[in-house]
Write a protein that holds these residues in place. Structure first.
Motif, PDB file in Angstrom:
ATOM      1  N   UNK A  82       0.810  -1.210   0.000  1.00 24.49           N
ATOM      2  CA  UNK A  82       0.000   0.000   0.000  1.00 24.49           C
ATOM      3  C   UNK A  82       0.843   1.260   0.000  1.00 24.49           C
ATOM      4  N   UNK A  83       2.086   1.163   0.426  1.00 20.02           N
ATOM      5  CA  UNK A  83       2.935   2.345   0.491  1.00 20.02           C
ATOM      6  C   UNK A  83       4.378   1.908   0.722  1.00 20.02           C
ATOM      7  N   UNK A  84       5.299   2.820   0.524  1.00 19.78           N
ATOM      8  CA  UNK A  84       6.691   2.580   0.897  1.00 19.78           C
ATOM      9  C   UNK A  84       7.261   3.884   1.421  1.00 19.78           C
ATOM     10  N   UNK A  96       5.005  -1.027   3.296  1.00 21.43           N
ATOM     11  CA  UNK A  96       3.787  -1.348   4.048  1.00 21.43           C
ATOM     12  C   UNK A  96       2.993  -2.383   3.255  1.00 21.43           C
ATOM     13  N   UNK A  97       2.740  -3.533   3.877  1.00 23.09           N
ATOM     14  CA  UNK A  97       2.004  -4.607   3.229  1.00 23.09           C
ATOM     15  C   UNK A  97       0.680  -4.830   3.946  1.00 23.09           C
ATOM     16  N   UNK A  98      -0.367  -5.031   3.171  1.00 26.08           N
ATOM     17  CA  UNK A  98      -1.650  -5.484   3.705  1.00 26.08           C
ATOM     18  C   UNK A  98      -1.763  -6.955   3.333  1.00 26.08           C
ATOM     19  N   UNK A  99      -1.974  -7.791   4.347  1.00 26.03           N
ATOM     20  CA  UNK A  99      -2.057  -9.230   4.130  1.00 26.03           C
ATOM     21  C   UNK A  99      -3.463  -9.688   4.492  1.00 26.03           C
ATOM     22  N   UNK A 100      -4.106 -10.340   3.545  1.00 23.02           N
ATOM     23  CA  UNK A 100      -5.430 -10.916   3.770  1.00 23.02           C
ATOM     24  C   UNK A 100      -5.250 -12.402   4.055  1.00 23.02           C
ATOM     25  N   UNK A 101      -5.963 -12.917   5.035  1.00 22.76           N
ATOM     26  CA  UNK A 101      -5.943 -14.334   5.419  1.00 22.76           C
ATOM     27  C   UNK A 101      -4.620 -14.774   6.034  1.00 22.76           C
ATOM     28  N   UNK A 102      -3.972 -13.898   6.780  1.00 24.17           N
ATOM     29  CA  UNK A 102      -2.740 -14.306   7.459  1.00 24.17           C
ATOM     30  C   UNK A 102      -3.103 -15.156   8.679  1.00 24.17           C
ATOM     31  N   UNK A 103      -2.187 -16.014   9.053  1.00 35.52           N
ATOM     32  CA  UNK A 103      -2.395 -16.907  10.199  1.00 35.52           C
ATOM     33  C   UNK A 103      -2.085 -16.162  11.488  1.00 35.52           C
ATOM     34  N   UNK A 104      -2.984 -16.290  12.459  1.00 35.68           N
ATOM     35  CA  UNK A 104      -2.749 -15.758  13.794  1.00 35.68           C
ATOM     36  C   UNK A 104      -2.373 -16.957  14.664  1.00 35.68           C
ATOM     37  N   UNK A 105      -1.109 -17.062  15.055  1.00 39.32           N
ATOM     38  CA  UNK A 105      -0.697 -18.222  15.853  1.00 39.32           C
ATOM     39  C   UNK A 105      -1.377 -18.244  17.221  1.00 39.32           C
ATOM     40  N   UNK A 106      -1.494 -19.422  17.751  1.00 39.90           N
ATOM     41  CA  UNK A 106      -2.082 -19.607  19.072  1.00 39.90           C
ATOM     42  C   UNK A 106      -1.180 -20.546  19.869  1.00 39.90           C
TER      43      UNK A 106
END
Length: 147
Positions: A82-84, A96-106
């Motif tokens: 989205x930007x640098x 700056x990266x927008x990530x869709x469907x990234x894993x949220x560790x648990x």
């Protein structure tokens, strides 16, 4: 005098175009790295990283579970820049990266989730004429905590 002014203007426009193209290359590397990293393709991500980043990739790989991979098979992570931000010199960019469907560790490996959208800042450095991602740790979402 007029010719000198035209020459100086042309030179500055050429320099601006070169800087923009260089920043585009840095952004492209960051996106390629993000697509590999957030889809757990650590071998591909390694080819886009500095040598000292390898230990962070190994750490991420050692903490990736089969449940994480199964989630990614259902919905692969998608990455867009989205930007640098050019930093103090011409060999460092923060992308700056927008990530869709990234894993949220648990803590419980079976309870990892996929986040709809997360924002990450990735450091990209120029080494020997090539842009590479420099990892100083695992990527952390820039999403503001509401606490």
């Amino acid at each position: 005098m007029k010719k000198l002014l035209i020459f100086a203007l042309m030179l500055s426009l050429t320099a601006c175009n070169m800087i923009q193209r260089d920043s585009n290359k840095a952004t492209d590397v960051a996106v390629q790295w993000g697509e590999a990293f957030f889809n757990c393709d650590y071998h591909a991500a390694e080819t886009l990283c500095t040598p000292e980043s390898r230990r962070w990739l190994q750490f991420a790989a050692s903490n990736t579970t089969q449940h994480d991979l199964d989630l990614l098979k259902q919905h692969a992570a998608e990455v867009e820049a989205t930007d640098y931000f050019p930093e103090a010199n011409d060999t460092l960019r923060i992308v700056e990266l927008v990530v869709h469907n990234s894993i949220i560790p648990s803590i419980d490996a079976e309870k990892s989730l996929q986040e709809g959208q997360a924002l990450f800042h990735v450091t990209v450095v120029k080494r020997n004429g090539s842009w590479l991602v420099r990892m100083a740790g695992l990527p952390r979402s820039e999403k503001q905590n509401r606490d």
